[in-house]
Scaffold this motif. Structure first.
Motif, PDB file in Angstrom:
ATOM      1  N   ILE A  21     -81.429   2.187  19.050  1.00  0.00           N
ATOM      2  CA  ILE A  21     -81.846   3.073  17.952  1.00  0.00           C
ATOM      3  C   ILE A  21     -80.659   3.401  17.061  1.00  0.00           C
ATOM      4  O   ILE A  21     -80.774   3.436  15.822  1.00  0.00           O
ATOM      5  CB  ILE A  21     -82.488   4.353  18.528  1.00  0.00           C
ATOM      6  N   GLY A  25     -80.390   2.438  13.266  1.00  0.00           N
ATOM      7  CA  GLY A  25     -80.217   3.486  12.251  1.00  0.00           C
ATOM      8  C   GLY A  25     -79.062   3.185  11.315  1.00  0.00           C
ATOM      9  O   GLY A  25     -79.180   3.360  10.088  1.00  0.00           O
ATOM     10  N   SER A 182     -88.004   7.658  15.446  1.00  0.00           N
ATOM     11  CA  SER A 182     -87.209   7.307  16.626  1.00  0.00           C
ATOM     12  C   SER A 182     -87.477   8.257  17.776  1.00  0.00           C
ATOM     13  O   SER A 182     -87.590   7.840  18.939  1.00  0.00           O
ATOM     14  CB  SER A 182     -85.722   7.307  16.270  1.00  0.00           C
TER      15      SER A 182
END
Length: 486
Positions: A21, A25, A182
């Motif tokens: 993640i 990102g 997320s």
């Protein structure tokens, strides 16, 4: 063990998801920033091109008085539409008109020659910066040349837009949506990983519990095998191990019970008769008779201990084979000579020895023990006036040897157990007072040690035959060995 594996696997999976993640990102922010930058440059370029077209249609020169009111209104409309500052610059770099409120910062500065040279060279100008210290913060700036009807450059049009504020707001919105998505995905995936990990570790926990039971001596527990994967194969291996351990434990207990029984009987007899002689219970004239019985029991104990020692050596792999060329016919004849009295006592006919020599590759002492045990048993359980028959048959590189006797034979129930340790049939318990039930087990162990096999065939009331195989002798090998000895 289960907790540590569960926590380790769960933490690894969670860490990988968090790292993924985070990387996603960062990549998203970089791509979004680049997209925003490209989009702003394209927006400024298209509007600057519109402003250039208006100027080229309305004027042949650019100065403080050449920009008419219509052009100024058009530039102000473009400025309000895209929230950017438009300014018209003459050839010398001085601003002729600007949409910024008075006082315009562009009119107090002259664009540097470096900026104008870059624009003239490339026919366009793009920059993310402060435009030669005109701005105190970074701006997106786009510039194009303005031509007159003769195709000569008469000036330039620039448009600038703040970079930090809009970009920050844009990335903030993107980041907000990404974080919300997320967190939702992380919660769902974490829950799934928790239950999946728990389900994966469950068989290991069951194996651990089963192993603890095995350690306590309880081999009855069995594991359920659902899938034939690595864990399923491990569960099957543990089940097989438990079955083997259970069988070995049963054999061990039976072995101890049999040994105890076989030792207890002669020792009780010996102790009873010795005590009877010492305390005078047995009369002096009968003491010699009972001492013979004690002597026989002592010899029986010696045979039992010797058999167990041989058996232990074979099972531990400590017995070394001294392979040599052995004549089986000669070995059988020597054995028959040593058992001549028993053969004559039963008036047995010996068959199958009127033939040439039969050579095998074996340890002569151990094979003599095999022949002696099988022949002695055959004589012991043959009927009076019956026969002993020996058979030799070559099968490839192996020799099949059979020892057959007439008589009662073995029942179908006795055949599968005849090679078990300490096994003695009910009939043999009556006929064989000195046996300890290890002879046939040792015979099988010695034959197997030579790489051969042994089996028994019997027709109850007619005959019993033991057949075993041994490797045939390699003539060239033993000729060389005999030559070296000479």
């Amino acid at each position: 063990m289960q907790k540590s594996i569960f926590r380790k696997y769960f933490s690894i999976c969670t860490s990988l998801i968090l790292a993924s993640i985070l990387i996603l990102g960062i990549a998203l922010m970089l791509f979004a920033s680049q997209y925003f930058k490209t989009e702003k440059y394209d927006l400024l370029s298209s509007n600057v091109e519109k402003a250039v077209n208006i100027l080229e249609e309305s004027t042949n020169s650019i100065n403080h008085t050449s920009v008419n009111s219509i052009t100024k209104s058009f530039l102000e409309i473009l400025s309000d539409a895209i929230e950017a500052e438009f300014y018209v610059v003459g050839m010398e770099g001085r601003t002729a008109y600007c949409t910024e409120e008075y006082p315009c910062r562009h009119t107090t500065y002259i664009l540097s020659e470096e900026i104008l040279n870059r624009l003239n060279k490339n026919n366009a100008y793009r920059e993310l910066g402060n435009l030669g210290n005109i701005y105190k913060q970074n701006y997106y700036t786009v510039g194009q040349k303005v031509f007159n009807q003769q195709g000569q450059t008469i000036g330039y049009v620039f448009a600038s837009m703040k970079a930090s504020g809009p970009l920050k707001d844009f990335l903030g919105e993107i980041l907000k949506m990404f974080l919300i998505s997320s967190i939702a995905v992380l919660i769902v995936v974490t829950i799934i990983i928790y239950f999946v990990t728990h389900q994966m570790v469950k068989p290991l926990r069951e194996m651990s519990e089963a192993a603890q039971e095995f350690g306590k001596g309880d081999f009855s527990k069995r594991l359920t095998v659902d899938d034939y994967n690595e864990i399923g194969q491990l569960a099957m291996a543990l089940n097989n191990m438990a079955q083997s351990l259970s069988t070995l434990e049963t054999m061990r207990r039976s072995f101890i019970a049999n040994v105890s029984h076989e030792l207890k009987t002669p020792m009780t007899t010996i102790g009873g008769f010795i005590d009877g002689i010492l305390d005078g219970t047995i009369a002096p004239e009968k003491q010699k008779q009972y001492l013979r019985i004690v002597s026989d029991e002592v010899k029986r104990l010696a045979r039992l201990v010797r058999s167990m020692l041989n058996l232990a050596q074979v099972e531990a792999g400590e017995m070394q084979l001294n392979l040599e060329k052995v004549d089986m016919v000669d070995t059988i004849c020597q054995t028959l000579f040593s058992l001549e009295k028993q053969i004559e006592a039963k008036q047995l006919e010996v068959r199958g020895l009127d033939r040439e020599k039969v050579f095998v590759e074996a340890d002569s002492d151990l094979i003599h023990q095999v022949i002696y045990n099988l022949t002695e048993n055959a004589i012991k359980f043959s009927n009076e006036g019956g026969y002993l028959e020996f058979e030799f048959l070559k099968e490839g590189n192996r020799m099949l040897i059979g020892i057959k006797n007439s008589g009662e034979g073995l029942s179908k129930e006795e055949i599968p157990r005849v090679f078990d340790r300490f096994y003695k049939t009910d009939r043999s318990r009556g006929l064989d007072k000195n046996g300890v039930g290890l002879g046939l087990y040792i015979v099988r162990s010695i034959v197997n040690l030579h790489g051969g096999e042994i089996m028994v065939k019997s027709a109850q009331g007619e005959y019993c035959e033991f057949l075993f195989t041994l490797p045939c002798a390699k003539t060239s090998k033993f000729k060389r060995t005999n030559h070296e000895r000479t």
